[in-house]
Design an enzyme around this catalytic site. Sequence first.
Site, PDB file in Angstrom:
ATOM      1  N   TYR A  13      98.488  41.076 -42.062  1.00 28.67           N
ATOM      2  CA  TYR A  13      99.440  40.265 -41.279  1.00 28.67           C
ATOM      3  C   TYR A  13      98.729  39.055 -40.667  1.00 28.67           C
ATOM      4  O   TYR A  13      99.204  37.922 -40.780  1.00 28.67           O
ATOM      5  CB  TYR A  13     100.066  41.136 -40.181  1.00 28.67           C
ATOM      6  CG  TYR A  13     100.832  40.344 -39.128  1.00 28.67           C
ATOM      7  CD1 TYR A  13     102.147  39.935 -39.358  1.00 28.67           C
ATOM      8  CD2 TYR A  13     100.253  40.015 -37.905  1.00 28.67           C
ATOM      9  CE1 TYR A  13     102.848  39.211 -38.396  1.00 28.67           C
ATOM     10  CE2 TYR A  13     100.941  39.302 -36.940  1.00 28.67           C
ATOM     11  CZ  TYR A  13     102.235  38.904 -37.192  1.00 28.67           C
ATOM     12  OH  TYR A  13     102.921  38.188 -36.238  1.00 28.67           O
TER      13      TYR A  13
ATOM     14  N   THR B 250     117.857  37.809 -36.483  1.00 26.93           N
ATOM     15  CA  THR B 250     118.189  39.185 -36.093  1.00 26.93           C
ATOM     16  C   THR B 250     117.055  39.852 -35.320  1.00 26.93           C
ATOM     17  O   THR B 250     117.190  40.994 -34.886  1.00 26.93           O
ATOM     18  CB  THR B 250     118.493  40.053 -37.340  1.00 26.93           C
ATOM     19  OG1 THR B 250     117.338  39.993 -38.190  1.00 26.93           O
ATOM     20  CG2 THR B 250     119.710  39.555 -38.096  1.00 26.93           C
TER      21      THR B 250
ATOM     22  N   GLU C 184      97.244  37.324 -33.314  1.00 25.90           N
ATOM     23  CA  GLU C 184      96.569  38.209 -34.281  1.00 25.90           C
ATOM     24  C   GLU C 184      95.589  37.428 -35.159  1.00 25.90           C
ATOM     25  O   GLU C 184      94.666  38.005 -35.733  1.00 25.90           O
ATOM     26  CB  GLU C 184      97.597  38.887 -35.192  1.00 25.90           C
ATOM     27  CG  GLU C 184      98.088  40.239 -34.719  1.00 25.90           C
ATOM     28  CD  GLU C 184      97.043  41.344 -34.838  1.00 25.90           C
ATOM     29  OE1 GLU C 184      96.501  41.552 -35.924  1.00 25.90           O
ATOM     30  OE2 GLU C 184      96.784  42.009 -33.824  1.00 25.90           O
TER      31      GLU C 184
ATOM     32  N   GLY D  10     114.783  34.518 -38.898  1.00 25.02           N
ATOM     33  CA  GLY D  10     114.448  35.648 -38.016  1.00 25.02           C
ATOM     34  C   GLY D  10     115.448  35.781 -36.878  1.00 25.02           C
ATOM     35  O   GLY D  10     115.130  36.277 -35.807  1.00 25.02           O
TER      36      GLY D  10
ATOM     37  N   ALA E 297     109.615  37.009 -40.466  1.00 26.60           N
ATOM     38  CA  ALA E 297     108.321  37.539 -40.928  1.00 26.60           C
ATOM     39  C   ALA E 297     108.408  39.057 -41.028  1.00 26.60           C
ATOM     40  O   ALA E 297     109.274  39.678 -40.420  1.00 26.60           O
ATOM     41  CB  ALA E 297     107.207  37.187 -39.938  1.00 26.60           C
TER      42      ALA E 297
ATOM     43  N   ASP F  39     116.764  33.758 -47.739  1.00 28.14           N
ATOM     44  CA  ASP F  39     115.655  34.714 -47.693  1.00 28.14           C
ATOM     45  C   ASP F  39     114.353  33.927 -47.841  1.00 28.14           C
ATOM     46  O   ASP F  39     114.267  33.037 -48.706  1.00 28.14           O
ATOM     47  CB  ASP F  39     115.829  35.718 -48.849  1.00 28.14           C
ATOM     48  CG  ASP F  39     114.950  36.934 -48.680  1.00 28.14           C
ATOM     49  OD1 ASP F  39     113.732  36.770 -48.452  1.00 28.14           O
ATOM     50  OD2 ASP F  39     115.471  38.058 -48.794  1.00 28.14           O
TER      51      ASP F  39
ATOM     52  N   GLN G  16     113.864  40.023 -32.267  1.00 29.44           N
ATOM     53  CA  GLN G  16     113.782  39.859 -30.809  1.00 29.44           C
ATOM     54  C   GLN G  16     113.798  38.378 -30.404  1.00 29.44           C
ATOM     55  O   GLN G  16     114.638  37.926 -29.613  1.00 29.44           O
ATOM     56  CB  GLN G  16     112.493  40.492 -30.284  1.00 29.44           C
ATOM     57  CG  GLN G  16     112.233  40.157 -28.811  1.00 29.44           C
ATOM     58  CD  GLN G  16     110.863  40.594 -28.330  1.00 29.44           C
ATOM     59  OE1 GLN G  16     110.764  41.587 -27.631  1.00 29.44           O
ATOM     60  NE2 GLN G  16     109.810  39.857 -28.677  1.00 29.44           N
ATOM     61  N   ASP G  17     112.859  37.597 -30.939  1.00 29.39           N
ATOM     62  CA  ASP G  17     112.723  36.202 -30.506  1.00 29.39           C
ATOM     63  C   ASP G  17     113.918  35.366 -30.948  1.00 29.39           C
ATOM     64  O   ASP G  17     114.351  34.459 -30.214  1.00 29.39           O
ATOM     65  CB  ASP G  17     111.444  35.579 -31.088  1.00 29.39           C
ATOM     66  CG  ASP G  17     110.188  36.170 -30.466  1.00 29.39           C
ATOM     67  OD1 ASP G  17     110.300  37.152 -29.708  1.00 29.39           O
ATOM     68  OD2 ASP G  17     109.091  35.637 -30.747  1.00 29.39           O
TER      69      ASP G  17
ATOM     70  N   SER H  60     100.418  33.415 -34.475  1.00 28.14           N
ATOM     71  CA  SER H  60     100.191  34.623 -33.681  1.00 28.14           C
ATOM     72  C   SER H  60      98.748  34.743 -33.201  1.00 28.14           C
ATOM     73  O   SER H  60      97.808  34.375 -33.916  1.00 28.14           O
ATOM     74  CB  SER H  60     100.513  35.847 -34.554  1.00 28.14           C
ATOM     75  OG  SER H  60      99.981  37.013 -33.971  1.00 28.14           O
TER      76      SER H  60
END
Length: 347
Positions: free
Chosen positions: A164, A11, A142, A9, A81, A57, A13-14, A140
């Site tokens: 998700y 590329t 979520e 991940g 993700a 990947d 934000q985090d 998360s």
Amino acid sequence: MARRALITGITGQDGSYLAEHLLEQGYEVWGLARGQANPRVSRMRKLLSDVQVVRGDLLDQGSLISAVERVQPDEVYNLGAISFVPMSWEQAELTAEVTGMGVLRMLEAIRVCSGVSRGASAGSSAQICSGQIRFYQASSSEMFGQVSETPQTERTAFHPRSPYGVAKAYGHFLTQNYRESYGMFAVSGILFNHESPRRGAEFVTRKVSLGVARIKLGLATELRLGNLEARRDWGFAGDYVKAMHLMLRAGNPEDYVIGTGRMKSVRELVDAAFSAAGLDWERYVVTDQALHRPAEVDLLCADPKKARAQLGWEPRVSFDELVAMMVESDLRLLTDGGDPDQDSSWP
Ligand code: NAP
Ligand code: G4F
């Protein structure tokens, strides 16, 4: 010798904030990037020229084993993700594969490359051996979904409300299971919403900051949004990636809730963002039923006491500072004729 980190991940934000933080700490940083012509990889290289790229990947077990063999990391941060909740209803199977099964594939790559066998002797009594690869899973809030208590802690039950959230719960329990089954240093950070000027334009904070900037500069006349009553615990991504690192440097592998402990509604977010640009939001915001979700998470609010007590972690940037930072950044971006490079194809 410098510690080596592998970030999936990279590329996102985090990935960008974490890479910057680890480079500052003297790490050699590798980012796992997918696709043969992924435009986000060249953008990332411009921002983070010291990050080395390895191809792979989360859908491809062999590629993850090759990446771990090549990089020989001390720490692996699994941030990759499908992370946009509405997309998880439209592509539920892909979300399960990337966001859920991707965790299994990454853990297996580490287990195989570390020579940890599946035998009974590797069971719950296994010791954490020195030199072993430490693993961070991006869990998360979520997963709490329809919350059973407020604020939410490491002990709050999960009731995910989206494919998700369900996929993240699988990854969370699997990380715990690899820790218990194989004695791996494998931990999950249960992170609440965190934002920044680098946030994807499909998420509500960035959609709002870009919308405000467009309206302020006369490039748009309205901003179309869904549920204004949902409440979230919003913090700054730059603060949150430091917690990820602290979790992997801790003495024991444990899971932590990371958030500010304060909730705001989408309506309050909108008010703060328009006010930051000297505008009255009620003149511009249009609500659209089509942007409501099949099942909403009404509220999320962290209790980050454990992280404060055991990791010494605290958020630094307040909600108002975060909103002002994002609005100012998007005003600058559009004024300079910049193309919001993370522009979204979502409504
Ligand atoms: P993001 O900006 O959406 O980044 C997602 C990353 O995943 C991108 O780099 C993307 O790479 C990569 N990815 C997607 N499919 C992949 C695949 N098949 N194989 C490898 N990589 C793949 O997300 P974020 O906000 O940085 O969040 C980082 C992680 O934390 C995610 O796991 C997210 O679910 C979780 N999280 C985020 C928040 C939050 O508020 N930001 C809160 C809790 C948890 P491409 O460029 O190739 O698409
Ligand atoms: O910004 P959002 O899309 O983020 P959401 O769904 O809370 O998920 C984010 O945070 C999670 C942590 O809790 C991460 F795990 C996940 O990967 C992601 O980073 O939506 C926030 C709220 C929702 O209640 C949504 O219904 O904003 C509401 N909303 C209202 N109008 C909208 C819109 N969300 C979006 N994206 N677009 C709207 O127009």
